[in-house]
Motif scaffolding. Structure first.
Motif, PDB file in Angstrom:
ATOM      1  N   GLU A  92       0.838  -1.196   0.000  1.00 37.79           N
ATOM      2  CA  GLU A  92       0.000   0.000   0.000  1.00 37.79           C
ATOM      3  C   GLU A  92       0.874   1.248   0.000  1.00 37.79           C
ATOM      4  N   PRO A  93       0.398   2.343  -0.595  1.00 39.68           N
ATOM      5  CA  PRO A  93       1.243   3.545  -0.698  1.00 39.68           C
ATOM      6  C   PRO A  93       1.592   4.169   0.647  1.00 39.68           C
ATOM      7  N   GLN A  94       0.731   4.004   1.650  1.00 37.80           N
ATOM      8  CA  GLN A  94       0.992   4.599   2.957  1.00 37.80           C
ATOM      9  C   GLN A  94       1.356   3.506   3.959  1.00 37.80           C
ATOM     10  N   THR A  95       2.567   3.589   4.475  1.00 41.30           N
ATOM     11  CA  THR A  95       3.025   2.654   5.499  1.00 41.30           C
ATOM     12  C   THR A  95       3.430   3.447   6.732  1.00 41.30           C
ATOM     13  N   THR A  96       2.933   3.038   7.881  1.00 41.48           N
ATOM     14  CA  THR A  96       3.228   3.725   9.136  1.00 41.48           C
ATOM     15  C   THR A  96       4.386   3.025   9.840  1.00 41.48           C
ATOM     16  N   PHE A  97       5.384   3.803  10.208  1.00 36.72           N
ATOM     17  CA  PHE A  97       6.532   3.290  10.952  1.00 36.72           C
ATOM     18  C   PHE A  97       6.249   3.461  12.441  1.00 36.72           C
ATOM     19  N   ILE A  98       6.306   2.358  13.188  1.00 34.85           N
ATOM     20  CA  ILE A  98       5.999   2.384  14.621  1.00 34.85           C
ATOM     21  C   ILE A  98       7.258   1.957  15.378  1.00 34.85           C
ATOM     22  N   PRO A  99       8.143   2.893  15.719  1.00 37.68           N
ATOM     23  CA  PRO A  99       9.415   2.511  16.350  1.00 37.68           C
ATOM     24  C   PRO A  99       9.227   2.061  17.788  1.00 37.68           C
ATOM     25  N   TYR A 100      10.181   1.309  18.272  1.00 38.36           N
ATOM     26  CA  TYR A 100      10.082   0.749  19.628  1.00 38.36           C
ATOM     27  C   TYR A 100       9.968   1.833  20.687  1.00 38.36           C
ATOM     28  N   TRP A 101      10.588   2.999  20.471  1.00 40.28           N
ATOM     29  CA  TRP A 101      10.540   4.045  21.494  1.00 40.28           C
ATOM     30  C   TRP A 101       9.188   4.758  21.547  1.00 40.28           C
ATOM     31  N   LEU A 116       3.980  -2.507  23.948  1.00 43.33           N
ATOM     32  CA  LEU A 116       4.505  -3.788  23.484  1.00 43.33           C
ATOM     33  C   LEU A 116       5.916  -4.039  24.000  1.00 43.33           C
ATOM     34  N   ASN A 117       6.689  -2.983  24.198  1.00 42.95           N
ATOM     35  CA  ASN A 117       8.099  -3.137  24.542  1.00 42.95           C
ATOM     36  C   ASN A 117       8.370  -3.272  26.035  1.00 42.95           C
ATOM     37  N   ALA A 118       7.414  -2.890  26.860  1.00 41.05           N
ATOM     38  CA  ALA A 118       7.662  -2.859  28.309  1.00 41.05           C
ATOM     39  C   ALA A 118       8.157  -4.194  28.842  1.00 41.05           C
ATOM     40  N   ALA A 119       7.580  -5.285  28.365  1.00 45.74           N
ATOM     41  CA  ALA A 119       7.961  -6.602  28.870  1.00 45.74           C
ATOM     42  C   ALA A 119       9.159  -7.204  28.129  1.00 45.74           C
ATOM     43  N   LEU A 120       9.634  -6.546  27.081  1.00 44.32           N
ATOM     44  CA  LEU A 120      10.713  -7.088  26.258  1.00 44.32           C
ATOM     45  C   LEU A 120      12.068  -6.451  26.541  1.00 44.32           C
ATOM     46  N   ASN A 121      12.071  -5.136  26.754  1.00 45.91           N
ATOM     47  CA  ASN A 121      13.328  -4.394  26.772  1.00 45.91           C
ATOM     48  C   ASN A 121      14.278  -4.806  27.886  1.00 45.91           C
ATOM     49  N   SER A 122      13.734  -5.292  29.000  1.00 44.34           N
ATOM     50  CA  SER A 122      14.602  -5.702  30.106  1.00 44.34           C
ATOM     51  C   SER A 122      15.479  -6.891  29.728  1.00 44.34           C
ATOM     52  N   ALA A 179      10.904  -4.275  19.830  1.00 40.74           N
ATOM     53  CA  ALA A 179       9.891  -4.515  18.798  1.00 40.74           C
ATOM     54  C   ALA A 179       9.534  -3.215  18.091  1.00 40.74           C
ATOM     55  N   THR A 180       9.618  -3.242  16.765  1.00 38.69           N
ATOM     56  CA  THR A 180       9.233  -2.122  15.902  1.00 38.69           C
ATOM     57  C   THR A 180       8.255  -2.650  14.864  1.00 38.69           C
ATOM     58  N   GLY A 181       7.299  -1.825  14.452  1.00 36.53           N
ATOM     59  CA  GLY A 181       6.315  -2.255  13.474  1.00 36.53           C
ATOM     60  C   GLY A 181       6.308  -1.407  12.216  1.00 36.53           C
ATOM     61  N   TYR A 182       5.912  -2.031  11.107  1.00 40.35           N
ATOM     62  CA  TYR A 182       5.643  -1.351   9.838  1.00 40.35           C
ATOM     63  C   TYR A 182       4.226  -1.757   9.447  1.00 40.35           C
ATOM     64  N   SER A 183       3.295  -0.808   9.472  1.00 39.76           N
ATOM     65  CA  SER A 183       1.894  -1.149   9.265  1.00 39.76           C
ATOM     66  C   SER A 183       1.339  -0.452   8.036  1.00 39.76           C
ATOM     67  N   LYS A 197      22.100 -14.281  24.184  1.00 39.45           N
ATOM     68  CA  LYS A 197      21.468 -15.586  24.381  1.00 39.45           C
ATOM     69  C   LYS A 197      20.075 -15.586  23.764  1.00 39.45           C
ATOM     70  N   ALA A 198      19.600 -16.785  23.416  1.00 37.09           N
ATOM     71  CA  ALA A 198      18.285 -16.918  22.796  1.00 37.09           C
ATOM     72  C   ALA A 198      17.191 -16.588  23.808  1.00 37.09           C
ATOM     73  N   HIS A 199      16.084 -16.071  23.285  1.00 36.96           N
ATOM     74  CA  HIS A 199      14.942 -15.733  24.137  1.00 36.96           C
ATOM     75  C   HIS A 199      13.653 -16.238  23.508  1.00 36.96           C
ATOM     76  N   GLY A 200      12.807 -16.823  24.333  1.00 34.79           N
ATOM     77  CA  GLY A 200      11.428 -17.044  23.940  1.00 34.79           C
ATOM     78  C   GLY A 200      10.624 -15.830  24.349  1.00 34.79           C
ATOM     79  N   VAL A 201       9.819 -15.289  23.436  1.00 32.30           N
ATOM     80  CA  VAL A 201       9.074 -14.072  23.745  1.00 32.30           C
ATOM     81  C   VAL A 201       7.595 -14.300  23.491  1.00 32.30           C
ATOM     82  N   ALA A 202       6.798 -13.529  24.207  1.00 32.70           N
ATOM     83  CA  ALA A 202       5.347 -13.555  24.024  1.00 32.70           C
ATOM     84  C   ALA A 202       4.840 -12.123  24.077  1.00 32.70           C
ATOM     85  N   VAL A 203       4.083 -11.729  23.049  1.00 33.23           N
ATOM     86  CA  VAL A 203       3.526 -10.377  23.011  1.00 33.23           C
ATOM     87  C   VAL A 203       2.015 -10.494  22.835  1.00 33.23           C
TER      88      VAL A 203
END
Length: 308
Positions: free
Chosen positions: A208-217, A222-228, A233-237, A252-258
């Motif tokens: 699509e011509p319009q894509t929204t950039f959703i940076p982690y900051w 979504l990032n509160a439980a991940l950043n520690s 997590a960043t999105g392109y919508s 090290k590897a991480h299992g994540v859940a969002v």
């Protein structure tokens, strides 16, 4: 650098500005290339201004002791790029001006893309730059208003027993883990090219011509439980698809859940997920999106509507 003498000392020569005829030669030369070869754009290398005392360039000044001193023709680059752009515009062309090693706020007004990064030697971009430094230097459409593109310089930093090609293979996922988080374009040279092309293919799904950039900051929910755990997590919508970048910058590897609800907050129709980049497992269970991320690596997850 010594300051030029005050203007009140009328007996001393005033600092010269870059002479118009010198820059006009370059501008007219680009115009000739457009006419003769139908070029679509032009690339300028090594655009960093240097001290110059060549008075034929319009540079330099004579101080109180009669010594010729250099000046820094920073705005000369701006005038050059303006003239080059005009050569395209007056012919009814859409110009494309790519520069390298010239990220100076006063000189980029008439350019389109700046190629930077070659001087940052190393193969592990998760350690070469902090997130704050990457945001300050390598954001895609950065604070100066010109598109930034990152030029890697692999082949260093992993010891004499790891050759350059191997360092590119090891280092490219680490580079993409940083660049995809920040919307930074990567110059497709000196990298693991198939991997970069694969990532581009996933992002190309956002047709699509319009894509929204959703940076982690700007996505704390979504990032509160991940950043520690040093995961971000960043999105392109776009209208019908959201591509989620999950970057594991730790060793090290991480299992994540969002929560799927946070994905739907950015793209309400999302209820199906695929990993079109690595083909690794990713699931939606009990309202949570779960997957595993290798150390110093990333996942690209595509969220869409369920197929009927």
């Amino acid at each position: 650098m010594d300051a030029p003498p005050p203007s009140s000392q009328a007996a001393l020569p005033a600092p010269n500005l870059p002479k118009q005829p010198v820059l006009c030669v370059y501008g007219r030369g680009v115009g000739t290339l457009i006419d003769d070869y139908d070029i679509k754009g032009v690339y300028f290398d090594n655009c960093a201004p240097v001290l110059c005392q060549n008075t034929k360039h319009g540079c330099g000044y004579v101080d109180e002791s009669g010594t010729l001193r250099p000046t820094l023709p920073l705005l000369g680059f701006r005038k050059l790029f303006m003239m080059v752009r005009n050569e395209f515009v007056k012919r009814g062309r859409e110009p494309f001006i790519l520069t390298h090693a010239g990220m100076y706020p006063g000189s980029v007004s008439f350019t389109d893309v700046e190629l930077q990064g070659e001087g940052a030697y190393g193969s592990d971009h998760t350690e070469m730059f902090s997130l704050g430094e990457w945001r300050a230097r390598w954001l895609g459409p950065n604070q100066f208003g010109v598109q930034m593109s990152y030029l890697p310089a692999f082949g260093y930093g992993m010891g004499p027993n790891v050759d350059r090609t191997e360092q590119q293979v090891i280092g490219t996922p680490r580079l993409l883990a940083m660049s995809l988080l920040h919307g930074t374009r990567v110059w497709n040279k000196y990298v693991d090219t198939p991997l970069v092309f694969k990532a581009w293919t996933v992002l190309d799904e956002l047709s699509e011509p319009q894509t929204t950039f959703i940076p982690y900051w700007e996505w704390d929910e979504l990032n509160a439980a991940l950043n520690s755990r040093n995961v971000y997590a960043t999105g392109y919508s776009s209208g019908r698809r959201l591509v989620l970048v999950l970057s594991n910058l730790s060793g090290k590897a991480h299992g994540v859940a969002v929560p799927l609800s946070e994905i739907r907050a950015k793209n309400p129709t999302a209820n199906r997920v695929e990993d079109n980049m690595h083909g690794l497992p990713v699931r939606i269970e009990d309202g949570m999106v779960t997957c595993r991320i290798a150390p110093k690596n990333f996942r690209l997850l595509s969220f869409t509507e369920s197929r009927q």
